[in-house]
Design a protein around this motif. Sequence first.
Motif, PDB file in Angstrom:
ATOM      1  N   ARG A  87       0.841  -1.212   0.000  1.00 42.16           N
ATOM      2  CA  ARG A  87       0.000   0.000   0.000  1.00 42.16           C
ATOM      3  C   ARG A  87       0.869   1.252   0.000  1.00 42.16           C
ATOM      4  O   ARG A  87       0.589   2.211  -0.698  1.00 42.16           O
ATOM      5  N   ARG A  88       1.932   1.236   0.799  1.00 43.76           N
ATOM      6  CA  ARG A  88       2.845   2.384   0.826  1.00 43.76           C
ATOM      7  C   ARG A  88       3.501   2.586  -0.540  1.00 43.76           C
ATOM      8  O   ARG A  88       3.679   3.713  -0.984  1.00 43.76           O
ATOM      9  N   ALA A  89       3.879   1.494  -1.190  1.00 48.23           N
ATOM     10  CA  ALA A  89       4.502   1.598  -2.510  1.00 48.23           C
ATOM     11  C   ALA A  89       3.520   2.175  -3.519  1.00 48.23           C
ATOM     12  O   ALA A  89       3.889   3.015  -4.348  1.00 48.23           O
ATOM     13  N   THR A  90       2.277   1.756  -3.459  1.00 44.84           N
ATOM     14  CA  THR A  90       1.242   2.281  -4.358  1.00 44.84           C
ATOM     15  C   THR A  90       1.032   3.770  -4.106  1.00 44.84           C
ATOM     16  O   THR A  90       0.915   4.555  -5.040  1.00 44.84           O
ATOM     17  N   THR A  91       0.999   4.153  -2.848  1.00 45.68           N
ATOM     18  CA  THR A  91       0.821   5.559  -2.493  1.00 45.68           C
ATOM     19  C   THR A  91       2.004   6.388  -2.986  1.00 45.68           C
ATOM     20  O   THR A  91       1.821   7.481  -3.526  1.00 45.68           O
ATOM     21  N   ALA A  92       3.206   5.879  -2.812  1.00 46.92           N
ATOM     22  CA  ALA A  92       4.400   6.596  -3.266  1.00 46.92           C
ATOM     23  C   ALA A  92       4.402   6.744  -4.786  1.00 46.92           C
ATOM     24  O   ALA A  92       4.758   7.797  -5.315  1.00 46.92           O
ATOM     25  N   THR A  93       3.982   5.712  -5.488  1.00 46.94           N
ATOM     26  CA  THR A  93       3.908   5.769  -6.945  1.00 46.94           C
ATOM     27  C   THR A  93       2.884   6.805  -7.378  1.00 46.94           C
ATOM     28  O   THR A  93       3.122   7.592  -8.304  1.00 46.94           O
ATOM     29  N   ALA A  94       1.744   6.802  -6.703  1.00 45.36           N
ATOM     30  CA  ALA A  94       0.695   7.771  -7.043  1.00 45.36           C
ATOM     31  C   ALA A  94       1.173   9.188  -6.778  1.00 45.36           C
ATOM     32  O   ALA A  94       0.869  10.108  -7.544  1.00 45.36           O
ATOM     33  N   ARG A  95       1.922   9.391  -5.712  1.00 49.30           N
ATOM     34  CA  ARG A  95       2.471  10.717  -5.411  1.00 49.30           C
ATOM     35  C   ARG A  95       3.422  11.160  -6.514  1.00 49.30           C
ATOM     36  O   ARG A  95       3.419  12.309  -6.932  1.00 49.30           O
TER      37      ARG A  95
END
Length: 193
Positions: free
Chosen positions: A81-89
């Motif tokens: 989830r953190r990786a997905t959030t970082a990618t979206a950022r």
Amino acid sequence: MDNPYGWLQDAIDQVPEIVQPLIVALAGAVPYIEAEGATAFGILAGLDPVVAAIAGAAGNILCVVLVVLLGSRVREGVLARRATTATARAQGDATVLVAEAPETEPEAEPEAKSKGNRRTKGRQRLRRWLVKFGVPGASLLAPLALPTMLTAAFFVGSGVPKRWVILWQVVAIAVWTTLVALAATGALALLGW
């Protein structure tokens, strides 16, 4: 001297012999009782020390393995989830930025802090042991600070590979259970019970 555990032995004798080790194994799966307490209980109840130790350890090990496997899945989900959030950022997705929670946790109320003080001290001690002695040493010392289930969850949450956690938690459970079984058996023999 009269055996003060005669009532316990009489109560256990009422249970079918095949069920007696299962009771000890169930007790071994309970945090803070764990394999050591369950083994001592089984020996005091009149079970063979080897049977009591194996049953207590089996219950504790089963519970620790479940905690490690579940904790590992939870950690993998959080990291994904953190990786997905970082990618979206990185891509500038405004919807994710709006939906995110603040990065810092709100300060806990003083009452809540005092209730968890003992557990926090145990975690701090475990963290120092992990840094100083590694997973093997921290696993062997951990029962002095926290139950093995909490220790296993802490290790997995810290990023220690689940196989390594399971291996050293099993070794620690076996060592501590053996020590308690020897001490309980020796104490009963010394007292003549």
